[in-house]
Design a protein around this motif. Sequence first.
Motif, PDB file in Angstrom:
ATOM      1  N   GLU A 120      73.698 -60.983  32.430  1.00 26.86           N
ATOM      2  CA  GLU A 120      72.241 -60.923  32.301  1.00 26.86           C
ATOM      3  C   GLU A 120      71.640 -60.725  33.691  1.00 26.86           C
ATOM      4  O   GLU A 120      71.643 -61.621  34.532  1.00 26.86           O
ATOM      5  CB  GLU A 120      71.691 -62.196  31.648  1.00 26.86           C
ATOM      6  CG  GLU A 120      70.257 -61.991  31.205  1.00 26.86           C
ATOM      7  CD  GLU A 120      69.715 -63.090  30.313  1.00 26.86           C
ATOM      8  OE1 GLU A 120      70.212 -64.231  30.411  1.00 26.86           O
ATOM      9  OE2 GLU A 120      68.785 -62.797  29.537  1.00 26.86           O
ATOM     10  N   VAL A 121      71.141 -59.513  33.926  1.00 26.13           N
ATOM     11  CA  VAL A 121      70.724 -59.117  35.273  1.00 26.13           C
ATOM     12  C   VAL A 121      69.264 -59.479  35.531  1.00 26.13           C
ATOM     13  O   VAL A 121      68.898 -59.862  36.641  1.00 26.13           O
ATOM     14  CB  VAL A 121      70.951 -57.601  35.447  1.00 26.13           C
ATOM     15  CG1 VAL A 121      70.412 -57.113  36.776  1.00 26.13           C
ATOM     16  CG2 VAL A 121      72.439 -57.287  35.343  1.00 26.13           C
ATOM     17  N   LEU A 122      68.414 -59.344  34.516  1.00 31.09           N
ATOM     18  CA  LEU A 122      67.029 -59.809  34.614  1.00 31.09           C
ATOM     19  C   LEU A 122      66.851 -60.901  33.567  1.00 31.09           C
ATOM     20  O   LEU A 122      67.133 -60.699  32.391  1.00 31.09           O
ATOM     21  CB  LEU A 122      66.038 -58.658  34.394  1.00 31.09           C
ATOM     22  CG  LEU A 122      66.137 -57.503  35.395  1.00 31.09           C
ATOM     23  CD1 LEU A 122      65.117 -56.401  35.051  1.00 31.09           C
ATOM     24  CD2 LEU A 122      65.927 -57.967  36.834  1.00 31.09           C
ATOM     25  N   SER A 155      72.000 -58.717  47.530  1.00 30.34           N
ATOM     26  CA  SER A 155      72.646 -57.687  46.745  1.00 30.34           C
ATOM     27  C   SER A 155      73.072 -58.264  45.396  1.00 30.34           C
ATOM     28  O   SER A 155      73.621 -59.360  45.339  1.00 30.34           O
ATOM     29  CB  SER A 155      73.856 -57.180  47.530  1.00 30.34           C
ATOM     30  OG  SER A 155      74.542 -56.232  46.775  1.00 30.34           O
ATOM     31  N   GLY A 156      72.760 -57.543  44.326  1.00 33.29           N
ATOM     32  CA  GLY A 156      73.136 -58.006  42.992  1.00 33.29           C
ATOM     33  C   GLY A 156      72.109 -58.897  42.325  1.00 33.29           C
ATOM     34  O   GLY A 156      72.302 -59.324  41.179  1.00 33.29           O
ATOM     35  N   SER A 157      70.986 -59.172  42.997  1.00 31.18           N
ATOM     36  CA  SER A 157      69.982 -60.086  42.419  1.00 31.18           C
ATOM     37  C   SER A 157      69.120 -59.410  41.346  1.00 31.18           C
ATOM     38  O   SER A 157      68.347 -60.081  40.661  1.00 31.18           O
ATOM     39  CB  SER A 157      69.109 -60.693  43.520  1.00 31.18           C
ATOM     40  OG  SER A 157      68.432 -59.686  44.242  1.00 31.18           O
ATOM     41  N   GLY A 158      69.225 -58.074  41.224  1.00 34.83           N
ATOM     42  CA  GLY A 158      68.505 -57.384  40.153  1.00 34.83           C
ATOM     43  C   GLY A 158      67.338 -56.521  40.619  1.00 34.83           C
ATOM     44  O   GLY A 158      66.557 -56.042  39.793  1.00 34.83           O
ATOM     45  N   LYS A 159      67.232 -56.273  41.915  1.00 37.24           N
ATOM     46  CA  LYS A 159      66.088 -55.530  42.457  1.00 37.24           C
ATOM     47  C   LYS A 159      66.023 -54.094  41.935  1.00 37.24           C
ATOM     48  O   LYS A 159      64.970 -53.630  41.495  1.00 37.24           O
ATOM     49  CB  LYS A 159      66.132 -55.520  43.995  1.00 37.24           C
ATOM     50  CG  LYS A 159      66.245 -56.894  44.630  1.00 37.24           C
ATOM     51  CD  LYS A 159      66.321 -56.825  46.138  1.00 37.24           C
ATOM     52  CE  LYS A 159      67.501 -56.065  46.706  1.00 37.24           C
ATOM     53  NZ  LYS A 159      68.825 -56.688  46.398  1.00 37.24           N
ATOM     54  N   SER A 160      67.152 -53.395  42.003  1.00 44.36           N
ATOM     55  CA  SER A 160      67.150 -52.001  41.531  1.00 44.36           C
ATOM     56  C   SER A 160      66.898 -51.936  40.032  1.00 44.36           C
ATOM     57  O   SER A 160      66.144 -51.076  39.555  1.00 44.36           O
ATOM     58  CB  SER A 160      68.485 -51.318  41.848  1.00 44.36           C
ATOM     59  OG  SER A 160      68.652 -51.221  43.243  1.00 44.36           O
ATOM     60  N   THR A 161      67.512 -52.842  39.307  1.00 42.90           N
ATOM     61  CA  THR A 161      67.305 -52.862  37.856  1.00 42.90           C
ATOM     62  C   THR A 161      65.830 -53.110  37.544  1.00 42.90           C
ATOM     63  O   THR A 161      65.267 -52.466  36.647  1.00 42.90           O
ATOM     64  CB  THR A 161      68.194 -53.947  37.213  1.00 42.90           C
ATOM     65  OG1 THR A 161      69.552 -53.714  37.598  1.00 42.90           O
ATOM     66  CG2 THR A 161      68.085 -53.928  35.703  1.00 42.90           C
ATOM     67  N   LEU A 162      65.210 -54.002  38.294  1.00 42.03           N
ATOM     68  CA  LEU A 162      63.780 -54.258  38.095  1.00 42.03           C
ATOM     69  C   LEU A 162      62.968 -52.971  38.286  1.00 42.03           C
ATOM     70  O   LEU A 162      62.155 -52.609  37.422  1.00 42.03           O
ATOM     71  CB  LEU A 162      63.310 -55.336  39.083  1.00 42.03           C
ATOM     72  CG  LEU A 162      61.799 -55.572  39.129  1.00 42.03           C
ATOM     73  CD1 LEU A 162      61.323 -56.174  37.824  1.00 42.03           C
ATOM     74  CD2 LEU A 162      61.429 -56.478  40.302  1.00 42.03           C
TER      75      LEU A 162
END
Length: 263
Positions: free
Chosen positions: A28-30, A49-56
């Motif tokens: 679960e990324v976001l 890195s990997g905290s979900g910034k790009s996905t957001l």
Amino acid sequence: MSTPTLNRPASGTVVRLEGVHKRFGALEVLRGVDLSVAAGTVTVVLGASGSGKSTLLRTINHLEKVDAGVVEVNGELIGYKRAGNHLRELHEREVLRQRSNIGFVFQHFNLFPHLTVLENVVEAPVSAQRRKRSEVEAEARALLERVGLADKSGEYPRRLSGGQQQRVAIARALALKPSLVLFDEPTSALDPELVGEVLDVIRDLAASGTTMVVVTHEIGFAREVADRVLFMHEGVVLEEGTPTEVFDHPRHERTRSFLAKVL
Ligand code: ADP
Ligand code: MG
């Protein structure tokens, strides 16, 4: 009577996310992201890195479909329409229309290698927005002037430095006259001496009131340009505030330890 400029509201909320969840398989990324971006403001997103910034960022223009929650740009639901009390997916062509109102600048520029600088900037307004090439070309030349590349319009991307390529990518994003521009680590792939010229362009856009969400680790830039700073941690916005609040008085230990690493 003046013509209303539909894609550039002078005030109000440009982006609104509410309870956004996104998973990739078991990950679960976001995990429930809320976000509100006011017109004419700059929001900087930080996080490991990997905290979900790009996905957001990618959920904002529907490059990623959300599993739950709502994404709105200029009050319009992204990717869906309301049908009674449930949501129905929009047709691909409607998604493309929505996306063409949102500029996206990537870490790795993603210019079309077989097109010249000018053609890169002209491409989307002509093909996606069906605008007249001659008119778009004049605007593209003005945009290249604005990012300091008027003399490079006939060059191919491979002949440009990374900083120049990224400035072309910014001009290309602006050519769609978007009401919002998203930047995903726009300077992370650049040699240190080329970072400044790209940040200068983004700074200039901020000064002219372009609404932007910028993922970056450039804290000095964020401090100077951001209206709001968000710190993401494991798929949630852990902390949010003005640059002074987040950088000088972080409330969470996680924020403090992240800042200690990047400052
Ligand atoms: P950030 O930009 O903060 O580094 P991302 O949003 O790129 O983080 O990624 C968050 C997490 O989601 C990472 O663990 C990443 O590996 C994973 N992830 C991102 N995109 C996908 C995908 N398309 N499929 C599977 N996992 C993904
Ligand atoms: Mg990323």
